[in-house]
Scaffold this active site. Structure first.
Site, mmCIF file in Angstrom:
data_model
loop_
_atom_site.group_PDB
_atom_site.id
_atom_site.type_symbol
_atom_site.label_atom_id
_atom_site.label_comp_id
_atom_site.label_asym_id
_atom_site.label_seq_id
_atom_site.Cartn_x
_atom_site.Cartn_y
_atom_site.Cartn_z
ATOM 1 N N ARG A 218 16.296 -20.387 -15.536
ATOM 2 C CA ARG A 218 16.001 -20.852 -14.175
ATOM 3 C C ARG A 218 15.101 -19.845 -13.465
ATOM 4 N NH1 ARG A 218 20.548 -21.577 -10.341
ATOM 5 N NH2 ARG A 218 18.698 -21.716 -9.048
ATOM 6 N N ARG B 268 27.214 -21.079 0.931
ATOM 7 C CA ARG B 268 25.817 -20.966 1.353
ATOM 8 C C ARG B 268 25.548 -22.087 2.350
ATOM 9 N NH1 ARG B 268 22.596 -20.218 -4.117
ATOM 10 N NH2 ARG B 268 21.052 -19.165 -2.842
ATOM 11 N N CYS C 249 23.057 -21.329 -7.536
ATOM 12 C CA CYS C 249 24.056 -20.395 -8.071
ATOM 13 C C CYS C 249 25.325 -20.435 -7.212
ATOM 14 C CB CYS C 249 23.481 -18.987 -8.069
ATOM 15 S SG CYS C 249 22.205 -18.760 -9.302
HETATM 16 C C1 EPZ Z 1 17.697 -17.029 -0.802
HETATM 17 O O1 EPZ Z 1 18.844 -17.861 -0.738
HETATM 18 C C2 EPZ Z 1 17.352 -16.853 -2.277
HETATM 19 N N1 EPZ Z 1 17.038 -18.170 -2.845
HETATM 20 C C3 EPZ Z 1 18.524 -16.219 -3.021
HETATM 21 O O2 EPZ Z 1 18.098 -15.968 -4.355
HETATM 22 C C4 EPZ Z 1 18.829 -14.872 -2.364
HETATM 23 O O3 EPZ Z 1 19.978 -14.317 -2.988
HETATM 24 C C5 EPZ Z 1 19.096 -15.061 -0.870
HETATM 25 O O4 EPZ Z 1 17.987 -15.729 -0.251
HETATM 26 C C6 EPZ Z 1 19.251 -13.730 -0.153
HETATM 27 O O5 EPZ Z 1 18.070 -12.966 -0.308
HETATM 28 C C7 EPZ Z 1 15.822 -18.703 -2.607
HETATM 29 O O6 EPZ Z 1 14.991 -18.115 -1.915
HETATM 30 C C8 EPZ Z 1 15.544 -20.024 -3.245
HETATM 31 P P1 EPZ Z 1 20.260 -16.868 2.781
HETATM 32 P P2 EPZ Z 1 19.331 -18.445 0.682
HETATM 33 O O7 EPZ Z 1 20.281 -18.106 3.594
HETATM 34 O O8 EPZ Z 1 18.186 -18.675 1.577
HETATM 35 C C9 EPZ Z 1 24.260 -14.416 4.175
HETATM 36 C C10 EPZ Z 1 18.202 -16.109 -6.707
HETATM 37 O O9 EPZ Z 1 18.915 -15.668 -7.606
HETATM 38 N N2 EPZ Z 1 23.472 -13.740 5.172
HETATM 39 O O10 EPZ Z 1 19.241 -15.808 3.048
HETATM 40 O O11 EPZ Z 1 20.249 -19.567 0.390
HETATM 41 C C11 EPZ Z 1 24.266 -15.907 4.246
HETATM 42 O O12 EPZ Z 1 25.380 -16.388 4.982
HETATM 43 C C12 EPZ Z 1 18.788 -16.656 -5.417
HETATM 44 O O13 EPZ Z 1 16.948 -16.135 -6.755
HETATM 45 C C13 EPZ Z 1 24.128 -12.859 6.011
HETATM 46 O O14 EPZ Z 1 25.347 -12.711 5.923
HETATM 47 O O15 EPZ Z 1 20.153 -17.234 1.230
HETATM 48 C C14 EPZ Z 1 24.393 -16.293 2.802
HETATM 49 O O16 EPZ Z 1 25.744 -16.241 2.408
HETATM 50 C C15 EPZ Z 1 20.294 -16.456 -5.403
HETATM 51 N N3 EPZ Z 1 23.420 -12.194 6.942
HETATM 52 C C16 EPZ Z 1 23.618 -15.172 2.108
HETATM 53 O O17 EPZ Z 1 23.616 -14.060 2.993
HETATM 54 C C17 EPZ Z 1 22.052 -12.341 7.078
HETATM 55 O O18 EPZ Z 1 21.462 -11.709 7.936
HETATM 56 C C18 EPZ Z 1 22.184 -15.467 1.795
HETATM 57 O O19 EPZ Z 1 21.693 -16.220 2.875
HETATM 58 C C19 EPZ Z 1 21.381 -13.236 6.183
HETATM 59 C C20 EPZ Z 1 22.112 -13.933 5.230
#
Ligand code: EPZ
Length: 417
Positions: free
Chosen positions: A397, A121, A116
């Site tokens: 998805r 990311r 998405c």
């Molecule tokens: C996972 O993505 C999920 N995808 C996402 O779900 C979900 O939105 C996201 O976690 C957050 O819960 C899968 O598990 C396949 P991140 P991921 O690395 O791992 C910021 C859906 O619709 N962040 O946890 O890529 C980070 O920079 C999808 O099912 C902080 O700022 O996400 C990034 O921009 C969409 N502070 C975003 O958050 C933190 O402490 C998510 O990071 C942790 C993360």
């Protein structure tokens, strides 16, 4: 593919929730860690699962549906060859093959993962952690090559509690010599379910569900059977759909304890529920009161339900502040709601104000990402007249036939390929 919805139908009945997308995706990757057979049940038929299975098969793995919601996977014949970039580009979760493949092979090339478009990311949290375990990686424009001369356990501090980075490092650490301690680890239910799967294979993991996870590597992992946890985001989607349409629906085969903060926030808005260990039934359809919604890492309000809170806010008394603290472009769906009559002020990339209640009117709108799409479907159910949602295939998805679930509730929705 488009969804055509004629809104304002009375919705009643029950929705049964299936397995969690963000649990089954890392678990499919984790099957790479053994040459034996794994049988996984409660698996939803969603296109992200199919794509992950196609990637496995393209590498020589075998994966088949052994019954309607059950997968049988065996990766004895897995070979080290470049992944099919077209498949990798389709979803974010392809990055989850990095950790397990580095246990099976000493070098691995991965194209840029897709997923998405909800913000920047970065993968650096993944790569910094894997580097601590002894990996050397180099990035060129489209590809990422990672090599190592033997994974060694280490202390890893994540700069942010990244879900997939935590998962990648846990899986790599299972194949590392010695002990790995991850600090600032993600605690989400799907991270806990991945750890439960790995432990059932013979991995030594402590602290799953807390921000400090310890893995004692070097165990040879065997095949296993596992039932995937219920999807908290799907459950939350249907609960908020019921509240927005003022319908006393039931959501079953779910884990209310995985949605404590969400349910508590909804109660503070005036919602009332009957809750059992595996179901939530809406019992009050009165006008809800606005509140402040701030997304946080688990156990806070999950970012994946932020769009559902946004559409619910249009049917809520007062002005709701949405503060999407994780992603910087996950408010796009609000422009689509504005076209339908919502009263929205977008303050900046992370924050918006929605004032309600306002009537919504059917329009032709566009699906930006998976969870935004779910919010637009809810808006279509609330709106008077006909709503046409374009690019609705994105919903497949993450939701198994969301239109079928809505038809059983009495919605007027049809799919136009
Ligand atoms: C996972 O993505 C999920 N995808 C996402 O779900 C979900 O939105 C996201 O976690 C957050 O819960 C899968 O598990 C396949 P991140 P991921 O690395 O791992 C910021 C859906 O619709 N962040 O946890 O890529 C980070 O920079 C999808 O099912 C902080 O700022 O996400 C990034 O921009 C969409 N502070 C975003 O958050 C933190 O402490 C998510 O990071 C942790 C993360």
């Amino acid at each position: 593919m488009k969804f055509v919805i004629n809104g304002q139908k009375k919705l009643t009945g029950t929705v049964r929730v299936l397995g969690a997308k963000n649990a089954i995706l890392p678990i499919i990757a984790a099957t790479v860690l053994t040459e034996n057979e794994c049988v996984i049940s409660n698996v939803p038929h969603i296109s992200d699962v199919e794509t992950m299975l196609q990637i496995l098969r393209s590498m020589g793995g075998s994966a088949r549906w052994s019954s309607e919601h059950e997968l049988t996977i065996c990766n004895r014949a897995l070979a080290c060859k470049p992944l099919d970039q077209k498949l990798v580009k389709r979803l974010r979760a392809s990055v989850l093959f990095l950790g397990p493949f580095l246990v099976r092979f000493t070098s691995f090339t991965l194209g840029e993962p897709g997923g998405c478009i909800i913000g920047n990311r970065p993968l650096d949290t993944h790569l910094d952690g894997l580097a601590k375990l002894g990996c050397v990686w180099k990035h060129n424009d489209a590809f990422l090559s990672v090599t190592h001369t033997g994974l060694v356990g280490a202390d890893v501090v994540l700069r942010e509690a990244s879900v997939t980075a935590t998962e990648n490092i846990i899986m790599a650490a299972c194949g590392a010599r010695g002990i790995t301690k991850i600090k600032n680890a993600a605690c989400e239910p799907h991270v806990q379910d991945l750890c439960a799967f790995l432990i059932s294979m013979g991995a030594a993991i402590e602290g799953a569900g807390t921000s400090e996870i310890t893995i004692t590597g070097g165990k040879s992992l065997s095949g296993t059977t596992h039932a995937v946890i219920s999807d908290p985001i799907d459950a939350g989607t249907y609960i908020m759909l019921g509240l927005a349409t003022k319908s006393k629906i039931s959501v079953t085969r779910m884990r209310p304890d995985h949605l404590d903060t969400v349910l508590e926030t909804l109660r503070s808005m005036g919602a009332r529920f009957d809750i059992t260990k595996d179901s939530v039934t809406i019992t009050n359809t009165g006008l809800l009161q606005a509140t402040k919604i701030e997304t946080r890492i688990y156990p806070g309000i999950p970012t994946d339900l932020q769009p559902l809170f946004g559409v619910l806010a249009t049917q809520t008394q007062g002005t709701t502040l949405i503060n999407e603290t994780l992603f910087e472009s996950r408010l796009g769906y609000l422009q689509e709601l504005e076209k339908m009559g919502a009263s929205v002020v977008i303050s900046d990339a992370h924050r918006a104000l929605i004032t309600g209640p306002t009537p919504l009117y059917g329009r032709s709108i566009d699906c930006k990402d998976l969870r935004a799409g779910a919010a637009l479907v809810v808006a279509g159910l609330v709106a008077s007249g006909q709503t046409v949602i374009d690019h609705a295939e994105i919903l497949d998805r993450g939701y198994e036939h969301i239109d079928h679930a809505l038809l059983t509730l009495g919605a007027d929705i049809r799919r136009i390929e």
